[in-house]
Write a protein that holds these residues in place. Structure first.
Motif, short mmCIF file in Angstrom:
data_model
loop_
_atom_site.label_atom_id
_atom_site.label_comp_id
_atom_site.label_asym_id
_atom_site.label_seq_id
_atom_site.Cartn_x
_atom_site.Cartn_y
_atom_site.Cartn_z
N GLU B 195 16.82 34.04 31.33
CA GLU B 195 17.77 33.29 32.16
C GLU B 195 19.16 33.20 31.56
N ALA B 196 19.23 33.05 30.23
CA ALA B 196 20.56 32.93 29.60
C ALA B 196 21.36 34.22 29.83
N LEU B 197 20.71 35.36 29.59
CA LEU B 197 21.40 36.64 29.79
C LEU B 197 21.76 36.84 31.26
N GLY B 198 20.85 36.46 32.14
CA GLY B 198 21.10 36.58 33.58
C GLY B 198 22.31 35.76 34.00
N ALA B 199 22.39 34.52 33.53
CA ALA B 199 23.49 33.64 33.91
C ALA B 199 24.82 34.18 33.37
N LEU B 200 24.82 34.65 32.13
CA LEU B 200 26.06 35.19 31.54
C LEU B 200 26.47 36.49 32.24
N THR B 201 25.49 37.28 32.67
CA THR B 201 25.79 38.51 33.40
C THR B 201 26.51 38.19 34.72
N ARG B 202 25.98 37.18 35.44
CA ARG B 202 26.64 36.79 36.70
C ARG B 202 28.04 36.25 36.43
N TYR B 203 28.17 35.43 35.39
CA TYR B 203 29.51 34.93 34.99
C TYR B 203 30.45 36.11 34.76
N GLY B 204 30.00 37.11 34.01
CA GLY B 204 30.82 38.28 33.70
C GLY B 204 31.21 39.05 34.95
N GLU B 205 30.26 39.22 35.85
CA GLU B 205 30.56 39.93 37.10
C GLU B 205 31.63 39.22 37.91
N ARG B 206 31.49 37.91 37.99
CA ARG B 206 32.43 37.14 38.83
C ARG B 206 33.82 37.11 38.23
N ILE B 207 33.92 36.86 36.93
CA ILE B 207 35.28 36.82 36.36
C ILE B 207 35.89 38.22 36.36
N GLY B 208 35.06 39.25 36.24
CA GLY B 208 35.57 40.63 36.27
C GLY B 208 36.23 40.95 37.61
N LEU B 209 35.54 40.58 38.68
CA LEU B 209 36.09 40.84 40.01
C LEU B 209 37.32 39.96 40.26
N ALA B 210 37.23 38.69 39.86
CA ALA B 210 38.37 37.77 40.05
C ALA B 210 39.59 38.29 39.29
N PHE B 211 39.37 38.80 38.09
CA PHE B 211 40.46 39.31 37.26
C PHE B 211 41.22 40.41 38.00
N GLN B 212 40.49 41.33 38.63
CA GLN B 212 41.14 42.44 39.30
C GLN B 212 41.85 41.98 40.58
N ILE B 213 41.26 41.02 41.28
CA ILE B 213 41.91 40.49 42.49
C ILE B 213 43.25 39.85 42.11
N ILE B 214 43.22 39.07 41.02
CA ILE B 214 44.46 38.42 40.55
C ILE B 214 45.48 39.49 40.12
N ASP B 215 45.00 40.54 39.48
CA ASP B 215 45.89 41.63 39.07
C ASP B 215 46.59 42.24 40.29
N ASP B 216 45.84 42.45 41.36
CA ASP B 216 46.41 42.98 42.59
C ASP B 216 47.47 42.03 43.16
N ILE B 217 47.15 40.73 43.13
CA ILE B 217 48.08 39.74 43.68
C ILE B 217 49.35 39.71 42.84
N LEU B 218 49.18 39.76 41.50
CA LEU B 218 50.35 39.77 40.61
C LEU B 218 51.20 41.00 40.85
N ASP B 219 50.53 42.14 41.08
CA ASP B 219 51.30 43.36 41.33
C ASP B 219 52.16 43.20 42.57
N MET B 220 51.59 42.52 43.58
CA MET B 220 52.33 42.35 44.83
C MET B 220 53.45 41.34 44.68
N GLU B 221 53.17 40.26 43.91
CA GLU B 221 54.10 39.13 43.88
C GLU B 221 54.90 39.01 42.60
N GLY B 222 54.28 39.48 41.53
CA GLY B 222 54.78 39.14 40.20
C GLY B 222 56.11 39.79 39.87
N SER B 223 56.63 39.41 38.76
CA SER B 223 57.88 40.01 38.31
C SER B 223 57.57 40.94 37.16
N TYR B 224 58.46 41.86 36.90
CA TYR B 224 58.33 42.77 35.76
C TYR B 224 58.14 41.96 34.49
#
Lengths: 288, 288
Positions: B195-224
């Protein structure tokens, strides 16, 4: 006395059929990269590196599935290095083994990525099947102080005068280390050590260097038909080659001397090493 | 309650000082490739992946030298992927983290080879320091059905209409798998399972996807200034991004939801998981 050409054909067929299973099928997502990986892996290589691993393994015992997979992984590494080497920003070769290079058949982007994917797949297989000490050795043999180091110096030496030491560095690193490791892989998997491993290591070093010298000579002399790629390309690009630095005759003699020494390294194994000895001969006889 | 920015700065410094020792020094032969490797590795990354490995390791026990080295190897893999991703035949980005991309600072040839060398060095370290099962997992995470697969589909989708499933595939593979593996690395080295590994795996999956979504948003909005690279570049190239497929507001909401779920995955660890929880928050707060 086996016929060495029959022997190598038979072993190459074994390697090919295992590579067929180890590579993801062409319809796996995303199909383009898997088709590209297969295009280059099945472009008709001689499978010299895996054959060396298997033959050394046979000399010292039995070849099992693990060693066959390790041998295939080394062929993947070799293929990845050719794909990247052919790129326009590197050797800029449009042909490889008589077919368009991967970046011509697909795109440059796919060629970079298919090479990277073969690199990763090789380590996936090695990590699962090889003792960690061998995985480390392969990584070192192809890293910045191994194969990549040779490619860097090769790239940077184009059109320049180089010393005999530099051409030896380039060839030893760019080609020699992986061939030496292919020989050693078979020995390490059979837990060879001490004098046996030392002798096989020297054999691997000598045939590795001889192989590249012969390659240079073939590029200078050979025909498209025999080599399947543009010949004279090295000269046109001002590449560092043995014939350029040492002359054609001295290069031939050096290759011949290395092969004789390599055969000498095998003496302690007696007649069992006959096939490795013939492989050494085969490398230098490609020239005739 | 630790200050998360201080914590991450401190851990990044630890990673940097170890990377300094793990990378061959700049005067090793051939110097150009070693300088190039160091140029990209020390270009100012946040070290998110190694920090995740170390923090997960701390949650489950002690961080030892092996885990630190594994964490550094994952940063090398990440850096190699950025170098190849920036190449003209790929994303064609002239800047990375506010500095010229490696192929602009050196040459395209050196950039291909320095990326390849970091790839090999990462596996040299992993094979020596990680359990084989983890080395296999890293290789799969970055292979043709992992990170490379995502890059291939990303490249091939430029300027095309894509489905929500396709954009999810691209992001999960291109960015998510390596981040998930970075989290799992810390857990696997501490022999977590069930269960510990399973829970951390799900945590990793979710932050990984969130990280890329935020990267996309920053690319659209962010400054150099904030991102250190051209922004709006994704749009200019017709890249597949979350805001493009789902709209800006829905993308923000999705990232926020993923982070909340990721924090939920940590509940069973109690207050000990506070830092991982704050790292999740940090990922989404970059946006503000």
């Amino acid at each position: 006395m086996v016929d060495i050409k029959d022997y190598m054909r038979e072993k190459a067929a074994l390697v090919d059929s295992r590579l067929e299973r180890l590579l993801p099928s062409a319809d796996k997502m995303p199909p383009s990269v898997h088709k590209a990986m297969r295009y280059s892996v099945f472009a008709g290589g001689k499978r010299l590196r895996p054959i060396l691993s298997l033959t050394t393994g046979e000399l010292l015992g039995k070849v099992d599935q693990n060693l066959l997979d390790i041998a295939c992984a080394l062929e993947m590494v070799h293929t990845y290095s050719l794909i990247h080497d052919d790129l326009p920003c590197m050797d800029d070769d449009d042909f490889r083994r008589g077919k368009p290079s991967l970046h011509k058949a697909y795109t440059e982007g796919i060629a970079v990525l298919a090479g990277d994917a073969l690199h990763a797949l090789a380590f996936e297989i090695l990590a699962a099947k090889a003792p960690p000490i061998l995985v480390v050795e392969v990584a070192q043999a192809i890293g910045s102080q191994g194969m990549i180091g040779g490619q860097v110096l090769d790239l940077e030496s184009e059109g320049k005068e180089v010393t005999p030491q530099q051409v030896e560095y380039i060839h030893q690193h760019k080609t020699g280390f992986l061939i030496r490791t292919a020989v050693r892989a078979g020995a390490i998997c059979r837990e060879a050590g001490g004098e046996a491993l030392g002798a096989l290591t020297r054999y691997g070093e000598r045939i590795g260097l001889a192989f590249q010298i012969i390659d240079d000579i073939l590029d200078m002399e050979g025909s498209y038909k025999n080599l399947g790629k543009r010949t004279g390309a090295d000269q046109a690009r001002g590449k560092v080659t043995y014939p350029k630095v040492f002359g054609l005759e001295d290069s031939r003699e050096l290759a011949e001397k290395l092969i004789q020494e390599a055969k000498g390294d095998l003496l302690s194994f007696g007649p069992d090493a006959n096939i490795l000895s013939q492989i050494a001969e085969f490398i230098v006889r490609r020239i005739e």
